[in-house]
Design a protein around this motif. Structure first.
Motif, PDB file in Angstrom:
ATOM      1  N   ALA A  64       0.810  -1.219   0.000  1.00 51.80           N
ATOM      2  CA  ALA A  64       0.000   0.000   0.000  1.00 51.80           C
ATOM      3  C   ALA A  64       0.841   1.265   0.000  1.00 51.80           C
ATOM      4  CB  ALA A  64      -0.941  -0.002   1.212  1.00 51.80           C
ATOM      5  N   VAL A  65       1.908   1.271   0.810  1.00 53.53           N
ATOM      6  CA  VAL A  65       2.673   2.519   0.978  1.00 53.53           C
ATOM      7  C   VAL A  65       4.133   2.402   0.577  1.00 53.53           C
ATOM      8  CG1 VAL A  65       1.151   3.261   2.833  1.00 53.53           C
ATOM      9  CG2 VAL A  65       3.243   2.040   3.403  1.00 53.53           C
ATOM     10  N   GLY A  66       4.609   1.200   0.251  1.00 55.27           N
ATOM     11  CA  GLY A  66       5.987   1.036  -0.155  1.00 55.27           C
ATOM     12  C   GLY A  66       6.975   1.228   0.975  1.00 55.27           C
ATOM     13  N   GLU A  67       8.222   1.526   0.597  1.00 52.06           N
ATOM     14  CA  GLU A  67       9.279   1.817   1.559  1.00 52.06           C
ATOM     15  C   GLU A  67       9.552   3.316   1.559  1.00 52.06           C
ATOM     16  OE1 GLU A  67      12.878  -0.366   0.922  1.00 52.06           O
ATOM     17  OE2 GLU A  67      11.818  -2.163   0.235  1.00 52.06           O
ATOM     18  N   LYS A  74       9.692   4.472  -2.196  1.00 54.70           N
ATOM     19  CA  LYS A  74       9.916   3.440  -3.205  1.00 54.70           C
ATOM     20  C   LYS A  74       8.707   2.524  -3.246  1.00 54.70           C
ATOM     21  CE  LYS A  74      13.697   1.664  -1.503  1.00 54.70           C
ATOM     22  NZ  LYS A  74      14.866   0.748  -1.541  1.00 54.70           N
ATOM     23  N   GLY A  75       8.202   2.288  -4.444  1.00 55.21           N
ATOM     24  CA  GLY A  75       7.059   1.401  -4.587  1.00 55.21           C
ATOM     25  C   GLY A  75       7.435  -0.046  -4.313  1.00 55.21           C
ATOM     26  N   ALA A  76       6.418  -0.872  -4.032  1.00 58.84           N
ATOM     27  CA  ALA A  76       6.654  -2.295  -3.793  1.00 58.84           C
ATOM     28  C   ALA A  76       7.307  -2.919  -5.020  1.00 58.84           C
ATOM     29  CB  ALA A  76       5.341  -2.990  -3.476  1.00 58.84           C
ATOM     30  N   MET A  77       8.298  -3.788  -4.779  1.00 57.80           N
ATOM     31  CA  MET A  77       9.050  -4.379  -5.883  1.00 57.80           C
ATOM     32  C   MET A  77       8.869  -5.884  -6.001  1.00 57.80           C
ATOM     33  SD  MET A  77      12.638  -2.326  -5.561  1.00 57.80           S
ATOM     34  CE  MET A  77      13.318  -3.275  -6.922  1.00 57.80           C
ATOM     35  N   LEU A  78       8.713  -6.576  -4.870  1.00 58.98           N
ATOM     36  CA  LEU A  78       8.672  -8.031  -4.907  1.00 58.98           C
ATOM     37  C   LEU A  78       7.232  -8.504  -4.975  1.00 58.98           C
ATOM     38  CD1 LEU A  78      11.421  -8.858  -2.258  1.00 58.98           C
ATOM     39  CD2 LEU A  78      11.642  -8.647  -4.743  1.00 58.98           C
ATOM     40  N   THR A  79       6.871  -9.063  -6.104  1.00 64.44           N
ATOM     41  CA  THR A  79       5.497  -9.518  -6.310  1.00 64.44           C
ATOM     42  C   THR A  79       5.362 -11.033  -6.279  1.00 64.44           C
ATOM     43  OG1 THR A  79       5.804  -9.475  -8.708  1.00 64.44           O
ATOM     44  CG2 THR A  79       4.932  -7.482  -7.672  1.00 64.44           C
ATOM     45  N   GLY A  80       6.477 -11.735  -6.368  1.00 65.27           N
ATOM     46  CA  GLY A  80       6.406 -13.191  -6.393  1.00 65.27           C
ATOM     47  C   GLY A  80       7.791 -13.800  -6.337  1.00 65.27           C
ATOM     48  N   PRO A  81       7.887 -15.104  -6.626  1.00 66.70           N
ATOM     49  CA  PRO A  81       9.169 -15.802  -6.544  1.00 66.70           C
ATOM     50  C   PRO A  81      10.232 -15.179  -7.444  1.00 66.70           C
ATOM     51  CG  PRO A  81       7.366 -17.374  -6.679  1.00 66.70           C
ATOM     52  CD  PRO A  81       6.769 -16.021  -6.927  1.00 66.70           C
ATOM     53  N   ASP A  82      11.470 -15.356  -7.023  1.00 65.70           N
ATOM     54  CA  ASP A  82      12.599 -14.887  -7.824  1.00 65.70           C
ATOM     55  C   ASP A  82      12.636 -15.666  -9.129  1.00 65.70           C
ATOM     56  OD1 ASP A  82      15.032 -13.611  -8.526  1.00 65.70           O
ATOM     57  OD2 ASP A  82      16.140 -15.366  -7.820  1.00 65.70           O
ATOM     58  N   GLU A  83      12.729 -14.932 -10.220  1.00 69.29           N
ATOM     59  CA  GLU A  83      12.735 -15.562 -11.544  1.00 69.29           C
ATOM     60  C   GLU A  83      14.129 -15.609 -12.155  1.00 69.29           C
ATOM     61  OE1 GLU A  83       9.889 -13.266 -13.707  1.00 69.29           O
ATOM     62  OE2 GLU A  83       8.160 -14.219 -12.721  1.00 69.29           O
ATOM     63  N   GLU A 116      14.230  -2.485 -11.421  1.00 69.86           N
ATOM     64  CA  GLU A 116      13.714  -1.124 -11.558  1.00 69.86           C
ATOM     65  C   GLU A 116      12.799  -0.779 -10.383  1.00 69.86           C
ATOM     66  OE1 GLU A 116      14.509   1.147 -13.693  1.00 69.86           O
ATOM     67  OE2 GLU A 116      15.758  -0.069 -15.018  1.00 69.86           O
ATOM     68  N   GLU A 117      12.850   0.490  -9.976  1.00 67.36           N
ATOM     69  CA  GLU A 117      12.057   0.959  -8.856  1.00 67.36           C
ATOM     70  C   GLU A 117      11.193   2.145  -9.288  1.00 67.36           C
ATOM     71  OE1 GLU A 117      14.993   0.316  -5.047  1.00 67.36           O
ATOM     72  OE2 GLU A 117      15.380   2.038  -6.332  1.00 67.36           O
ATOM     73  N   ARG A 118      10.055   2.303  -8.637  1.00 63.33           N
ATOM     74  CA  ARG A 118       9.270   3.519  -8.783  1.00 63.33           C
ATOM     75  C   ARG A 118       9.580   4.408  -7.585  1.00 63.33           C
ATOM     76  NH1 ARG A 118       2.704   4.675  -9.205  1.00 63.33           N
ATOM     77  NH2 ARG A 118       2.894   6.886  -8.674  1.00 63.33           N
ATOM     78  N   ILE A 119      10.003   5.650  -7.868  1.00 64.16           N
ATOM     79  CA  ILE A 119      10.451   6.558  -6.816  1.00 64.16           C
ATOM     80  C   ILE A 119       9.612   7.829  -6.847  1.00 64.16           C
ATOM     81  CG2 ILE A 119      12.406   7.822  -5.858  1.00 64.16           C
ATOM     82  CD1 ILE A 119      12.777   4.787  -5.908  1.00 64.16           C
ATOM     83  N   ASP A 120       9.121   8.244  -5.688  1.00 65.05           N
ATOM     84  CA  ASP A 120       8.354   9.490  -5.555  1.00 65.05           C
ATOM     85  C   ASP A 120       8.871  10.272  -4.351  1.00 65.05           C
ATOM     86  OD1 ASP A 120       6.216   9.089  -7.637  1.00 65.05           O
ATOM     87  OD2 ASP A 120       5.807   7.325  -6.403  1.00 65.05           O
ATOM     88  N   PRO A 121       8.678  11.597  -4.337  1.00 67.89           N
ATOM     89  CA  PRO A 121       9.041  12.371  -3.147  1.00 67.89           C
ATOM     90  C   PRO A 121       8.209  11.927  -1.948  1.00 67.89           C
ATOM     91  CG  PRO A 121       8.660  13.810  -5.037  1.00 67.89           C
ATOM     92  CD  PRO A 121       8.174  12.440  -5.427  1.00 67.89           C
ATOM     93  N   ALA A 122       8.748  12.122  -0.761  1.00 67.85           N
ATOM     94  CA  ALA A 122       8.031  11.752   0.458  1.00 67.85           C
ATOM     95  C   ALA A 122       8.395  12.729   1.568  1.00 67.85           C
ATOM     96  CB  ALA A 122       8.384  10.326   0.881  1.00 67.85           C
TER      97      ALA A 122
END
Length: 269
Positions: A151-154, A174-183, A191-197
């Protein structure tokens, strides 16, 4: 950073840490920025760092910080740290785990070789990931995946040395990055999604406690990044203390690059 540094009168140039043609002693200061290829050959990297007397951050901090088992030291010092199970190559697989968990290498960067598993449904993939790491002689970490991350990332709190010590500069989300098993995706980072906080008082308090545990003292550092996530009660919890090669997200805060350049000027003495 080249333009902000030039504006402060600093002649700066990029160089690759393992380039044998670089005369490192010719520089007043060597600033670590993105040596994200160190993980497969950490011993070589920390030996290189130890030979650099003009390195920022200092080599002993680099050695300590490039093995995420430092999290146990922070937890022992009373810093709220995400619960972490260490799986050594010589040990067996952890038993009795359930729920949403993360597997990552103790020595790694950019979320490479990290994966998320729903147990017990994905137990086979979870155990295969751990076995792949430990069979390669790598220590692995297992941590709960905290639901609030989706919901809120790191929140990353960036600190820069202001001349009178390490001081808070800015924050990014930073948005959530891990959605499932390592591929098994190759590369230096995911890649990361980055926004001001905006950093809350509670987050700043945890960050300060974490930085106070840095070996040799926090004020030797040129920069630091403290990564926090909310636990199940919403309280900020440390997930990593980044002192070696973190992105510092200068683009999320006006003046951040200039503050970093000023810190470099002061560090050159």
């Amino acid at each position: 950073m080249l333009a902000p540094l030039a504006a402060h009168g600093v002649a700066a140039e990029p160089a690759v840490w393992d380039d044998p043609g670089v005369d490192w002693a010719a520089y007043d200061l060597v600033v670590l920025r993105s040596p994200w290829d160190y993980a497969p050959r950490r011993a070589e990297f920390v030996a290189w760092a130890a030979a650099r007397g003009n390195l920022a951050n200092p080599a002993d901090v680099v050695t300590w910080n490039t093995d995420k088992r430092y999290l146990s030291e922070l937890a022992a010092a009373g810093v709220p740290v995400i619960p972490t199970t260490v799986v050594e190559p010589s040990g067996g697989l952890p038993a009795g785990l359930a729920g949403d968990v993360v597997v990552k290498p103790a020595i790694g960067a950019g979320s490479v070789d990290a994966g998320r598993y729903r147990l017990p449904a994905e137990a086979d993939a979870f155990e295969a990931h751990l076995k792949r790491l430990t069979d390669a002689g790598r220590t692995a970490l297992v941590q709960p995946y905290l639901a609030a991350i989706d919901a809120v990332g790191e929140t990353a709190l960036v600190y820069l040395n202001a001349g009178d010590g390490l001081r808070f500069s800015h924050a990014a989300r930073k948005g959530a990055m891990l959605t499932g098993p390592d591929e098994g995706v190759t590369g230096l980072y995911k890649e990361e999604r980055i926004d001001p906080a905006e950093a809350s008082a509670a987050q700043l308090a945890v960050a300060e406690r974490a930085l106070d545990t840095v070996p040799g003292g926090r004020d030797r550092l040129l920069y630091a990044r403290v990564d926090l996530v909310p636990d199940d009660t919403g309280a900020p919890t440390l997930i990593e203390l980044e002192l070696t090669e973190p992105s510092l997200f200068f683009g999320t805060s006006g003046g951040a690059a200039d503050r970093f350049a000023a810190a470099v000027v002061r560090a050159t003495g």
